[in-house]
Design a protein around this motif. Structure first.
Motif, mmCIF file in Angstrom:
data_model
loop_
_atom_site.group_PDB
_atom_site.id
_atom_site.type_symbol
_atom_site.label_atom_id
_atom_site.label_comp_id
_atom_site.label_asym_id
_atom_site.label_seq_id
_atom_site.Cartn_x
_atom_site.Cartn_y
_atom_site.Cartn_z
ATOM 1 N N UNK A 1 -6.463 4.471 11.093
ATOM 2 C CA UNK A 1 -7.584 4.222 10.185
ATOM 3 C C UNK A 1 -8.398 5.493 9.967
ATOM 4 N N UNK A 2 -8.608 6.250 11.027
ATOM 5 C CA UNK A 2 -9.367 7.494 10.933
ATOM 6 C C UNK A 2 -8.627 8.519 10.066
ATOM 7 N N UNK A 3 -7.341 8.700 10.331
ATOM 8 C CA UNK A 3 -6.543 9.675 9.577
ATOM 9 C C UNK A 3 -6.558 9.353 8.083
ATOM 10 N N UNK A 4 -6.429 8.068 7.752
ATOM 11 C CA UNK A 4 -6.359 7.664 6.346
ATOM 12 C C UNK A 4 -7.717 7.727 5.653
ATOM 13 N N UNK A 5 -8.793 7.428 6.381
ATOM 14 C CA UNK A 5 -10.106 7.297 5.737
ATOM 15 C C UNK A 5 -10.903 8.595 5.700
ATOM 16 N N UNK A 6 -10.610 9.540 6.582
ATOM 17 C CA UNK A 6 -11.472 10.715 6.687
ATOM 18 C C UNK A 6 -11.616 11.504 5.383
ATOM 19 N N UNK A 7 -10.541 11.733 4.614
ATOM 20 C CA UNK A 7 -10.734 12.509 3.377
ATOM 21 C C UNK A 7 -11.796 11.910 2.446
ATOM 22 N N UNK A 8 -11.872 10.584 2.371
ATOM 23 C CA UNK A 8 -12.879 9.929 1.535
ATOM 24 C C UNK A 8 -14.288 10.241 2.063
ATOM 25 N N UNK A 9 -14.490 10.077 3.368
ATOM 26 C CA UNK A 9 -15.817 10.300 3.938
ATOM 27 C C UNK A 9 -16.170 11.781 3.988
ATOM 28 N N UNK B 1 -15.423 13.810 1.546
ATOM 29 C CA UNK B 1 -15.954 14.019 0.201
ATOM 30 C C UNK B 1 -17.378 13.525 0.063
ATOM 31 N N UNK B 2 -17.656 12.373 0.640
ATOM 32 C CA UNK B 2 -19.006 11.810 0.584
ATOM 33 C C UNK B 2 -19.996 12.727 1.305
ATOM 34 N N UNK B 3 -19.603 13.215 2.481
ATOM 35 C CA UNK B 3 -20.471 14.094 3.259
ATOM 36 C C UNK B 3 -20.726 15.417 2.526
ATOM 37 N N UNK B 4 -19.688 15.965 1.905
ATOM 38 C CA UNK B 4 -19.859 17.214 1.153
ATOM 39 C C UNK B 4 -20.758 17.012 -0.057
ATOM 40 N N UNK B 5 -20.671 15.832 -0.683
ATOM 41 C CA UNK B 5 -21.592 15.503 -1.773
ATOM 42 C C UNK B 5 -23.034 15.496 -1.294
ATOM 43 N N UNK B 6 -23.260 14.969 -0.080
ATOM 44 C CA UNK B 6 -24.618 14.914 0.481
ATOM 45 C C UNK B 6 -25.171 16.320 0.712
ATOM 46 N N UNK B 7 -24.340 17.193 1.258
ATOM 47 C CA UNK B 7 -24.757 18.584 1.490
ATOM 48 C C UNK B 7 -25.119 19.253 0.168
ATOM 49 N N UNK B 8 -24.278 19.049 -0.858
ATOM 50 C CA UNK B 8 -24.533 19.657 -2.163
ATOM 51 C C UNK B 8 -25.787 19.078 -2.807
ATOM 52 N N UNK B 9 -26.036 17.785 -2.580
ATOM 53 C CA UNK B 9 -27.207 17.127 -3.158
ATOM 54 C C UNK B 9 -28.490 17.743 -2.603
ATOM 55 N N UNK B 10 -28.494 18.028 -1.298
ATOM 56 C CA UNK B 10 -29.658 18.693 -0.705
ATOM 57 C C UNK B 10 -29.819 20.092 -1.291
ATOM 58 N N UNK B 11 -28.710 20.812 -1.397
ATOM 59 C CA UNK B 11 -28.770 22.175 -1.946
ATOM 60 C C UNK B 11 -29.330 22.166 -3.370
#
Length: 333
Positions: A155-163, A165-175
């Motif tokens: 589950x972790x291997x399959x789901x991590x790319x999605x999360x 992307x979400x985390x990188x969006x959050x970092x960019x949103x703050x920037x």
């Protein structure tokens, strides 16, 4: 425990009891709480004690106070675990709503006359998140290379790319927020909580504990409470979310900068990161089973959470006055 308290603090335990996960005792008609201090430093505790004194001087109810050991430290070791002792009054009745109570606490932090350094988190989200992302991405790469050995691994291997992307969006949103918006007075650092939903005073069952506090933007507490409301009720949380913000803004209206930080923090998949981290450090099989169920629920609700994020401005009641830049891949609100 009684002998250890006498040695470390020079106090006689007159009555020992439990308060949730913490040991509590009474000494000379005062109540004390022993709180885990894993990963905490003396410098952080010193600053939290200053915050406590300041809040009490400002008349904030139910504020705990850190107690030093007889050797002059705030942290002591009991059976290998670092603990802090808090003089913790019985929880006071709360006459304000949670939103207004938070606004009062945050405002006290904004007017604090001392520099807060060790507990300071404001302006550090991008750096802290990026570090956490890099660590988990490296771990994921190793799991991907070795292949799954459990259902959680898969589950972790399959789901991590999605999360990721979400985390990188959050970092960019703050920037982007820091570039686009000018912070106002409401955006000064405030007395906040490491994780507001875990602070027991919110439910009226404990004092306000200094060990819960950090010095950060008020958006930290606001976003974490909204995350808690969503995780408890899903899309059924909408009325509670709107009421919470109405109560807070009645006392302290938020700036566009603050609203964008709230949204950025909601974008960051904190629950996912914590679930994965907790699973892989767990030694107890029942804890691993619990985390596996938690991960399944997160994955099952991922599309619903996308809808929540897409509709957040409307849910919070700000869509007619605050422009939250859209995240392109989210569904239409």
């Amino acid at each position: 425990m009684e002998e250890w308290v006498r040695e470390q603090y020079g106090m006689r335990v007159e009555r020992l009891e439990r308060s949730g996960r913490h040991a509590a005792f009474w000494h000379r008609q005062e109540r004390f709480l022993l709180v885990p201090a894993d990963g905490q430093s003396e410098a952080e505790m010193e600053e939290r004690q200053r915050m406590s004194r300041y809040l009490r001087a400002k008349g904030v109810d139910g504020v705990g106070e850190l107690v030093k050991t007889t050797s002059g430290t705030y942290i002591a070791s009991y059976n290998g675990q670092p603990l802090a002792l808090v003089r913790a009054p019985l929880p006071a009745a709360r006459f304000r709503s949670l939103g207004r109570e938070l606004a009062v606490m945050h405002e006290c932090g904004r007017t604090c006359p001392w520099p807060i350094v060790a507990c300071r988190r404001i302006g550090q989200w991008r750096e802290l998140w990026a570090k956490r992302i890099d660590q988990m991405e490296a771990f994921w790469s190793s799991k991907l290379a070795s292949g799954p050995s459990s259902l959680f691994d898969r589950l972790f291997i399959e789901s991590f790319p999605y999360y990721l992307g979400l985390a990188e969006n959050a970092v960019q949103y703050v920037a982007d927020t820091e570039i686009d918006e000018e912070p106002g007075r409401i955006d000064y650092a405030a007395f906040c909580h490491e994780r507001l939903p875990e602070a027991k005073w919110v439910g009226g069952i404990e004092a306000k504990l200094p060990t819960d506090w950090v010095y950060d933007h008020c958006a930290r507490d606001l976003a974490e409470w909204v995350r808690h409301l969503y995780e408890k009720s899903g899309l059924g949380c909408q009325r509670a979310v709107r009421q919470f913000f109405q109560e807070y803004e009645h006392a302290a209206p938020l700036s566009p900068f603050a609203w964008r930080l709230v949204y950025a923090r909601l974008l960051f998949p904190l629950s996912y990161f914590e679930c994965v981290e907790a699973y892989y450090i767990a030694v107890d099989e029942s804890e691993r089973t619990r985390r596996e169920g938690e991960l399944r629920r997160l994955l099952d609700r991922s599309h619903e959470y996308e809808r929540f994020l897409a509709a957040f401005a409307k849910i919070a009641g700000i869509s007619n006055r605050i422009r939250l830049p859209a995240v392109e891949w989210l569904p239409p609100a």
